[in-house]
Design an enzyme around this catalytic site. Structure first.
Site, PDB file in Angstrom:
ATOM      1  N   SER A  29       0.700  -1.047  -0.187  1.00  0.00           N
ATOM      2  CA  SER A  29       0.219  -0.402   0.546  1.00  0.00           C
ATOM      3  C   SER A  29       0.440   1.213   0.364  1.00  0.00           C
ATOM      4  O   SER A  29       1.914   1.385   1.268  1.00  0.00           O
ATOM      5  CB  SER A  29      -1.233  -0.022   1.551  1.00  0.00           C
ATOM      6  OG  SER A  29      -1.232   1.356   1.451  1.00  0.00           O
ATOM      7  N   TYR A  58      -2.117   0.779  10.298  1.00  0.00           N
ATOM      8  CA  TYR A  58      -2.524  -0.708   9.145  1.00  0.00           C
ATOM      9  C   TYR A  58      -1.142  -0.330   8.073  1.00  0.00           C
ATOM     10  O   TYR A  58      -0.573  -1.015   7.793  1.00  0.00           O
ATOM     11  CB  TYR A  58      -3.464   0.124   8.547  1.00  0.00           C
ATOM     12  CG  TYR A  58      -3.536   0.018   7.218  1.00  0.00           C
ATOM     13  CD1 TYR A  58      -3.861  -1.352   6.627  1.00  0.00           C
ATOM     14  CD2 TYR A  58      -3.335   0.633   6.101  1.00  0.00           C
ATOM     15  CE1 TYR A  58      -3.678  -1.967   5.141  1.00  0.00           C
ATOM     16  CE2 TYR A  58      -3.493   0.291   4.554  1.00  0.00           C
ATOM     17  CZ  TYR A  58      -3.307  -0.365   4.316  1.00  0.00           C
ATOM     18  OH  TYR A  58      -3.599  -0.839   3.027  1.00  0.00           O
ATOM     19  N   LYS A 101       1.922  -3.226   6.776  1.00  0.00           N
ATOM     20  CA  LYS A 101       2.404  -3.893   5.159  1.00  0.00           C
ATOM     21  C   LYS A 101       3.696  -3.572   5.056  1.00  0.00           C
ATOM     22  O   LYS A 101       3.976  -4.179   4.355  1.00  0.00           O
ATOM     23  CB  LYS A 101       1.426  -2.033   4.303  1.00  0.00           C
ATOM     24  CG  LYS A 101       0.277  -3.163   4.085  1.00  0.00           C
ATOM     25  CD  LYS A 101      -0.665  -3.730   3.394  1.00  0.00           C
ATOM     26  CE  LYS A 101      -1.621  -4.371   3.462  1.00  0.00           C
ATOM     27  NZ  LYS A 101      -1.637  -6.289   2.885  1.00  0.00           N
TER      28      LYS A 101
HETATM   29  C1  UD1 Z   1      -7.168   4.037   2.961  1.00  0.00           C
HETATM   30  C2  UD1 Z   1      -5.279   4.121   3.050  1.00  0.00           C
HETATM   31  C3  UD1 Z   1      -4.607   2.695   1.560  1.00  0.00           C
HETATM   32  C4  UD1 Z   1      -6.099   1.916   1.877  1.00  0.00           C
HETATM   33  C5  UD1 Z   1      -7.255   2.488   2.196  1.00  0.00           C
HETATM   34  C6  UD1 Z   1      -8.738   1.128   1.565  1.00  0.00           C
HETATM   35  C7  UD1 Z   1      -3.842   6.192   3.614  1.00  0.00           C
HETATM   36  C8  UD1 Z   1      -2.652   7.410   3.088  1.00  0.00           C
HETATM   37  N1  UD1 Z   1      -4.114   5.761   2.219  1.00  0.00           N
HETATM   38  O1  UD1 Z   1      -6.806   5.601   1.622  1.00  0.00           O
HETATM   39  O2  UD1 Z   1      -4.023   2.412   2.740  1.00  0.00           O
HETATM   40  O3  UD1 Z   1      -5.494   1.001   1.422  1.00  0.00           O
HETATM   41  O4  UD1 Z   1      -7.841   3.672   2.868  1.00  0.00           O
HETATM   42  O5  UD1 Z   1      -8.912   1.089   3.105  1.00  0.00           O
HETATM   43  O6  UD1 Z   1      -3.917   5.804   4.740  1.00  0.00           O
HETATM   44  N2  UD1 Z   1     -12.499  11.438   2.244  1.00  0.00           N
HETATM   45  C9  UD1 Z   1     -14.099  11.951   2.111  1.00  0.00           C
HETATM   46  N3  UD1 Z   1     -15.043  11.479   2.735  1.00  0.00           N
HETATM   47  C10 UD1 Z   1     -15.304  10.494   2.958  1.00  0.00           C
HETATM   48  C11 UD1 Z   1     -14.196   9.937   3.270  1.00  0.00           C
HETATM   49  C12 UD1 Z   1     -13.070   9.736   2.148  1.00  0.00           C
HETATM   50  O7  UD1 Z   1     -13.344  13.262   1.486  1.00  0.00           O
HETATM   51  O8  UD1 Z   1     -16.479  10.265   3.517  1.00  0.00           O
HETATM   52  C13 UD1 Z   1     -11.775  11.737   1.102  1.00  0.00           C
HETATM   53  C14 UD1 Z   1     -10.436  11.314   2.543  1.00  0.00           C
HETATM   54  O9  UD1 Z   1     -10.259  12.161   3.107  1.00  0.00           O
HETATM   55  C15 UD1 Z   1      -9.395  11.232   0.911  1.00  0.00           C
HETATM   56  C16 UD1 Z   1      -9.674  10.273  -0.017  1.00  0.00           C
HETATM   57  O10 UD1 Z   1     -10.893  10.881   0.684  1.00  0.00           O
HETATM   58  O11 UD1 Z   1      -9.029  12.486   0.549  1.00  0.00           O
HETATM   59  C17 UD1 Z   1     -10.046   9.792  -0.107  1.00  0.00           C
HETATM   60  O12 UD1 Z   1     -10.219   8.619   1.403  1.00  0.00           O
HETATM   61  P1  UD1 Z   1     -10.334   6.788   0.842  1.00  0.00           P
HETATM   62  O13 UD1 Z   1     -11.538   6.740   0.228  1.00  0.00           O
HETATM   63  O14 UD1 Z   1     -10.440   6.678   2.597  1.00  0.00           O
HETATM   64  O15 UD1 Z   1      -8.497   6.743   0.765  1.00  0.00           O
HETATM   65  P2  UD1 Z   1      -7.585   6.606   1.184  1.00  0.00           P
HETATM   66  O16 UD1 Z   1      -7.484   7.237   2.797  1.00  0.00           O
HETATM   67  O17 UD1 Z   1      -6.571   8.042   0.780  1.00  0.00           O
END
Ligand code: UD1
Length: 340
Positions: free
Chosen positions: A127, A151, A155
């Site tokens: 990851s 997490y 990894k």
């Molecule tokens: C995270 C992990 C990644 C993991 C993945 C799957 C990190 C940096 N990355 O990705 O390694 O494989 O989860 O669980 O830790 N967002 C919103 N609203 C929401 C949900 C998300 O604004 O309701 C935003 C988040 O702040 C982020 C983006 O959308 O900026 C992507 O979020 P998300 O899909 O949860 O993935 P990551 O956190 O990037």
């Protein structure tokens, strides 16, 4: 390439199920292990439906030595693709020991069992989270690891264990693929992302709003140092991720030892850009409001995806519009997710 028998751990999961399709369509035999802790057996029925092929499935916990060994005894396994793991960043801060036990313990038991059965070829699901809070964009494989949650640490520890195993067991060949943000779904709409409970990740959240299961997206932070203030990620189509695993298998024999590759597109997309692209794909405005930052989030994570292209001539083929169209197609056809 000659067809092989591939053991896929976590084969019923989001990335695992898409990878099973690619492997079967390329003529390989597949053996799946899954404990269904965050997946559905019906995803495997869909894999059979899409490919018209059958394969063996075992409900086994990777830490179960006898159970795992029995699978290796029952099949002439040539290689292993290891997806099975827990993957929610927030949850990992609540139950860190579970993450270490399942992710690290599962991986060490797997490599140990492989060794006992003289299986030497492994593709490991890693990851981009191991890079931690890095603002150096884009991130290359040579950038230092700095895991900031259990997490990500799990990894990184797995990578270290596998890399050391390769030092002392020279016949091993291991490729770790560091995914950025896999989203999208199979173009048939039969396979997709169907997390249990309220989604943590942004894409299934958007899709569930579009079918009326959720009402509004909280955009986590608009005060990041990015052009529109929302966080930037490198989203990659899950079928591209699956395809990269098929290609990685072909390159396991290039040389022994441990190698890592980033798996991303090399371009960043903000949360608001993703909301706009998804709204366009589903033909409705997705209600959203700006909320506070989510603990542990970082401003920007973009892959330097040059290495895998340089070494294998492999690059992603699907863009953001494809990812949104396919994710929506899956959710539209399966508003409540997979049948239980
Ligand atoms: C995270 C992990 C990644 C993991 C993945 C799957 C990190 C940096 N990355 O990705 O390694 O494989 O989860 O669980 O830790 N967002 C919103 N609203 C929401 C949900 C998300 O604004 O309701 C935003 C988040 O702040 C982020 C983006 O959308 O900026 C992507 O979020 P998300 O899909 O949860 O993935 P990551 O956190 O990037």
């Amino acid at each position: 390439m000659k067809p092989e028998t591939v053991l896929v751990t976590g084969g019923a999961g989001f990335i695992g199920s898409h990878t099973c399709v690619e492997l079967l369509e390329a003529g390989n035999d597949v053996v799946v292990i899954d404990d269904y802790s965050n997946s559905h057996p019906s995803a495997l029925d869909r894999v059979r439906e899409i490919t018209g092929k059958s394969f063996a499935v075992y409900e086994v916990d990777l830490r179960d030595r006898a159970g795992l060994s029995a699978v290796f005894e029952a099949h002439p396994i040539d290689s292993v693709i290891h997806f099975a793991a827990k993957k929610a960043v927030g949850e990992s801060t609540q139950i860190p020991l579970e993450y270490f036990d399942i992710n690290i313990g599962g991986t060490t038991n797997l490599i140990r069992t492989m060794h006992q059965h003289e299986v030497t070829r492994l593709v490991f699901s890693s990851s981009c989270s191991i890079y931690g809070d890095s603002s150096a964009a884009p991130l290359s494989e040579a950038d230092p690891a700095n895991p900031t949650n259990p997490y990500a640490l799990s990894k990184w520890m797995c990578e270290q264990v596998l890399s050391q195993a390769c030092v002392y067991i020279p016949e091993l060949s291991v490729i770790a693929l560091r995914y950025f943000n896999p989203i999208g779904a199979h173009p048939t709409g039969r396979l997709g992302e169907d997390p249990l409970g309220v989604p943590n990740n942004v894409m299934p959240y958007l899709s569930q709003i579009a079918v009326g299961r959720l009402t509004e997206l909280s955009v986590f932070g608009d005060d990041y140092p990015t052009p529109d203030g929302t966080a930037i990620r490198d989203y990659i189509h899950v079928v591209d991720v699956a395809d990269a695993h098929r290609v990685a298998l072909e390159h396991l024999d290039d040389r022994d030892g441990f190698r890592v590759f980033n798996l991303g597109t090399g371009s960043g997309v903000s949360v608001l850009e993703l909301v706009a692209a998804f709204s366009k794909a589903c033909g409705k405005e997705i209600p959203h409001r700006i909320a506070g930052r989510r603990l542990g989030d970082v401003a920007s994570l973009i892959a330097d995806a040059a290495n895998i292209d340089r070494e294998w001539g492999w690059r992603t083929r699907r863009d953001l519009a494809d990812m949104c169209r396919d994710a929506w197609n899956f959710q539209r056809q399966n508003p409540e997710g997979y049948p239980v």
